[in-house]
Design a protein around this motif. Sequence first.
Motif, PDB file in Angstrom:
ATOM      1  N   HIS A  34      86.869  56.750  82.377  1.00  0.00           N
ATOM      2  CA  HIS A  34      87.578  57.731  81.556  1.00  0.00           C
ATOM      3  C   HIS A  34      86.813  59.048  81.569  1.00  0.00           C
ATOM      4  O   HIS A  34      85.635  59.087  81.208  1.00  0.00           O
ATOM      5  CB  HIS A  34      87.714  57.217  80.121  1.00  0.00           C
ATOM      6  N   PHE A  35      87.493  60.105  81.977  1.00  0.00           N
ATOM      7  CA  PHE A  35      86.910  61.445  82.001  1.00  0.00           C
ATOM      8  C   PHE A  35      87.550  62.246  80.867  1.00  0.00           C
ATOM      9  O   PHE A  35      88.711  62.642  80.957  1.00  0.00           O
ATOM     10  CB  PHE A  35      87.169  62.127  83.348  1.00  0.00           C
ATOM     11  N   TRP A  36      86.797  62.429  79.799  1.00  0.00           N
ATOM     12  CA  TRP A  36      87.277  63.120  78.610  1.00  0.00           C
ATOM     13  C   TRP A  36      86.767  64.561  78.604  1.00  0.00           C
ATOM     14  O   TRP A  36      85.606  64.809  78.913  1.00  0.00           O
ATOM     15  CB  TRP A  36      86.779  62.434  77.342  1.00  0.00           C
ATOM     16  N   THR A  37      87.643  65.477  78.208  1.00  0.00           N
ATOM     17  CA  THR A  37      87.229  66.844  77.877  1.00  0.00           C
ATOM     18  C   THR A  37      87.821  67.184  76.522  1.00  0.00           C
ATOM     19  O   THR A  37      88.917  66.722  76.173  1.00  0.00           O
ATOM     20  CB  THR A  37      87.712  67.880  78.929  1.00  0.00           C
ATOM     21  N   HIS A  84      88.498  54.053  76.154  1.00  0.00           N
ATOM     22  CA  HIS A  84      89.897  54.486  76.053  1.00  0.00           C
ATOM     23  C   HIS A  84      90.321  54.730  74.599  1.00  0.00           C
ATOM     24  O   HIS A  84      91.465  55.092  74.347  1.00  0.00           O
ATOM     25  CB  HIS A  84      90.846  53.525  76.782  1.00  0.00           C
ATOM     26  N   GLN A  85      89.406  54.582  73.668  1.00  0.00           N
ATOM     27  CA  GLN A  85      89.721  54.775  72.249  1.00  0.00           C
ATOM     28  C   GLN A  85      89.000  55.981  71.645  1.00  0.00           C
ATOM     29  O   GLN A  85      88.796  56.045  70.441  1.00  0.00           O
ATOM     30  CB  GLN A  85      89.342  53.511  71.473  1.00  0.00           C
ATOM     31  N   CYS A  96      92.249  63.342  78.679  1.00  0.00           N
ATOM     32  CA  CYS A  96      91.586  62.202  79.312  1.00  0.00           C
ATOM     33  C   CYS A  96      92.269  61.914  80.651  1.00  0.00           C
ATOM     34  O   CYS A  96      93.492  61.819  80.729  1.00  0.00           O
ATOM     35  CB  CYS A  96      91.654  60.950  78.436  1.00  0.00           C
ATOM     36  N   ILE A  97      91.464  61.808  81.685  1.00  0.00           N
ATOM     37  CA  ILE A  97      91.938  61.400  82.996  1.00  0.00           C
ATOM     38  C   ILE A  97      91.240  60.076  83.293  1.00  0.00           C
ATOM     39  O   ILE A  97      90.025  59.960  83.128  1.00  0.00           O
ATOM     40  CB  ILE A  97      91.600  62.445  84.077  1.00  0.00           C
ATOM     41  N   GLU A 123      82.247  67.384  77.753  1.00  0.00           N
ATOM     42  CA  GLU A 123      82.724  66.541  78.852  1.00  0.00           C
ATOM     43  C   GLU A 123      82.029  65.192  78.755  1.00  0.00           C
ATOM     44  O   GLU A 123      80.813  65.123  78.650  1.00  0.00           O
ATOM     45  CB  GLU A 123      82.416  67.187  80.204  1.00  0.00           C
ATOM     46  N   LEU A 124      82.838  64.126  78.789  1.00  0.00           N
ATOM     47  CA  LEU A 124      82.317  62.764  78.731  1.00  0.00           C
ATOM     48  C   LEU A 124      82.866  61.970  79.906  1.00  0.00           C
ATOM     49  O   LEU A 124      84.053  62.086  80.230  1.00  0.00           O
ATOM     50  CB  LEU A 124      82.746  62.071  77.434  1.00  0.00           C
ATOM     51  N   GLN A 125      82.020  61.162  80.510  1.00  0.00           N
ATOM     52  CA  GLN A 125      82.443  60.233  81.553  1.00  0.00           C
ATOM     53  C   GLN A 125      82.035  58.849  81.087  1.00  0.00           C
ATOM     54  O   GLN A 125      80.850  58.579  80.917  1.00  0.00           O
ATOM     55  CB  GLN A 125      81.774  60.558  82.880  1.00  0.00           C
TER      56      GLN A 125
END
Length: 149
Positions: free
Chosen positions: A141-144, A52-53, A68-69, A9-11
Motif C-alpha cells: 500500500h502506497f499512501w500519500t 489497508h486500514q 492509496c495505490i 508518504e507511507l509504503q
Amino acid sequence: ALKPGGWLELQELEGYPYCDDGTMPNDDPLLQYYQCVRDAFEAMGSNIAMPHQLRPILEAAGFVNIRCIVKKAPIGPWAQDMTLRVVGMYCREAVRDLIPAMTAKLFPQQLKFSAVESEVMAAGARKTLSDMSRHRYLPIHFWTAQKPE
C-alpha cells in the motif's frame, strides 16, 4: 518527517497472501502459515492487515487529500511481466527468510505450538514456495496524505 507542502508518504507491506485467480486453495500451506502468523500477531494486539486500514487513522490525525495505490508483489516468479518476475523472486526469498524467524518465537509463545508443530508448519510453507502454479502475492500500500497548513 513531512515532505514540502505537508505531504506524508507511507509504503506499507500487508503481511498476508492473496490470490486473484483461485490457484491458492484454502488448504495451501503458505496460506495456513500466514493465518497462524496473523493469529499470533493478534494475540499480541497487532494487526498485519493494518496497511489497508490507514485512511481513518490519517483522517483522525488531520490529514487531507488522502490517496492509496495498492500494488501486488508476487510471491515467486510466476508473473508474466518480467519486472514482476524479478520482484517475485526477491519476495519469495524474503518470505523464505522470514519463516524461521516467525516460527521460532511467535508460534510457541503466542499460539502454544510445540517445537515439532511449529517446524512442520514452517516446512510445509517453505516447500510450497517453489510451486509457481499458485499465484500468491502480498499487497503493498502506497499512501500519500497532506497536512493542512
